[in-house]
Design an enzyme around this catalytic site. Structure first.
Site, PDB file in Angstrom:
ATOM      1  N   HIS A 252       0.990  -1.145   0.055  1.00 17.48           N
ATOM      2  CA  HIS A 252      -0.003  -0.104  -0.041  1.00 17.48           C
ATOM      3  C   HIS A 252       0.857   1.273  -0.127  1.00 17.48           C
ATOM      4  O   HIS A 252       0.610   2.251  -0.716  1.00 17.48           O
ATOM      5  CB  HIS A 252      -1.031  -0.081   1.225  1.00 17.48           C
TER       6      HIS A 252
ATOM      7  N   HIS B 262      -0.519 -10.892  -4.876  1.00 16.16           N
ATOM      8  CA  HIS B 262       0.614 -10.689  -4.717  1.00 16.16           C
ATOM      9  C   HIS B 262       1.647 -11.653  -5.396  1.00 16.16           C
ATOM     10  O   HIS B 262       2.566 -11.324  -6.001  1.00 16.16           O
ATOM     11  CB  HIS B 262       0.993 -10.562  -3.420  1.00 16.16           C
TER      12      HIS B 262
HETATM   13 ZN   LIG Z   1      -3.731  -4.539  -0.175  1.00 13.46          ZN
END
Ligand SMILES: [Zn+2]
Length: 283
Positions: free
Chosen positions: A77, A261
């Site tokens: 983030h 991810h």
């Molecule tokens: Zn996230």
């Protein structure tokens, strides 16, 4: 020529680590041209960990980078905010294992970076331009990068809950689009997974203030939602943060289907596995 950018002055924020649940203080500081984004664990001797795809180890519950046995988790983030605001050189110092999760979005970090101000460096900004398509797949999940004139992201997700269902979103990268359409989108989690997360010593910092909590077909803290399709926007936020680990802005089209991810990192490894896939250009 477009110059590389760092921040004008140091800024600090304190908050809770999403997984470890401990209080962490984070300092963002200017860095010299060419330094890139580098993390330091002040509590573990200050070991420098460059924010690069080849330092990524674990990706199951956020993107984790490691160097010399020292790790920093959930960097995506903050990295999304750094990339979204087109900052190239930055020194990030933490006294714990993750940046503070703050509001669970990238806007919290973007606000902090804007408070720090921008400083142009005396060096040109380079980008990585796609020359041919690269892709990775894992079951029903896929992620790809293809040649295009501008950087853009397209993502589709599908979850078996009416709270999310099937969502798609498309955005052409710019600082304004990132701040308005992507950065405010909060992270989300499923209540039925929280007990499991805690049993493996993760998720201790997750709360109804920083995570959209899905139970069955409902979002428990729906009042916190900023967009009806906030979930797919957050997945783009994650992808922007993960692609930032290329070490320079990309010029190309990112497309993801149910990607996360792990696939994002595999995609960068695929990209850099063959120099015929890309070229480095001065912006
Ligand atoms: Zn996230």
């Amino acid at each position: 020529m477009i110059s590389r950018t760092t921040i004008a002055r140091e800024v600090t924020a304190t908050g809770t680590a999403l997984h470890a649940g401990v209080a962490v203080t984070m300092t963002l500081a200017p860095a010299p041209a060419g330094h890139g984004v580098v993390f330091h664990r002040a509590d573990l001797g200050g070991v420098a960990i460059p924010a690069l795809y080849d330092r990524v180890g674990e990706t199951r519950l956020g993107t984790v980078i490691s160097q010399d046995g020292v790790s920093i988790g959930v960097i995506e983030h903050l990295m999304a905010a750094v990339a979204g605001l087109e900052i190239d050189d930055l020194c990030v110092t933490l006294d714990g294992p993750e940046p503070p999760i703050l509001d669970g979005d990238a806007l919290s970090y973007a606000v902090l970076l804007e408070q720090a101000g921008r400083k142009a460096q005396d060096a040109p900004r380079n980008a990585i331009r796609l020359l041919r398509e690269v892709w990775v797949e894992d079951g029903k999940a896929r992620a790809s990068l293809a040649p295009a004139d501008h950087l853009s992201y397209h993502l589709e997700i599908s979850f078996p809950t009416a709270a999310i269902g099937t969502q798609a979103f498309d955005v052409t990268a710019s600082r304004a689009a990132f701040l308005q359409q992507i950065a405010p989108a909060r992270t989300f989690g499923f209540l039925h997974e929280l007990d499991y997360l805690k049993s493996i010593d993760r998720g201790h910092g997750a709360s109804l203030e920083n995570t959209l909590a899905i139970q069955g077909d409902d979002v428990l803290n729906r009042d916190l939602m900023r967009f009806p399709d906030e979930f797919v926007r957050h997945k783009i936020l994650d992808a922007i943060g993960d692609m930032a680990l290329a070490g320079a802005p990309l010029i190309g089209r990112f497309e993801g289907t149910r990607s996360g991810h792990g696939l994002n990192n595999a995609l960068l490894r695929q990209l850099f596995s063959d120099p015929r896939n890309y070229e480095v250009v001065e912006l």
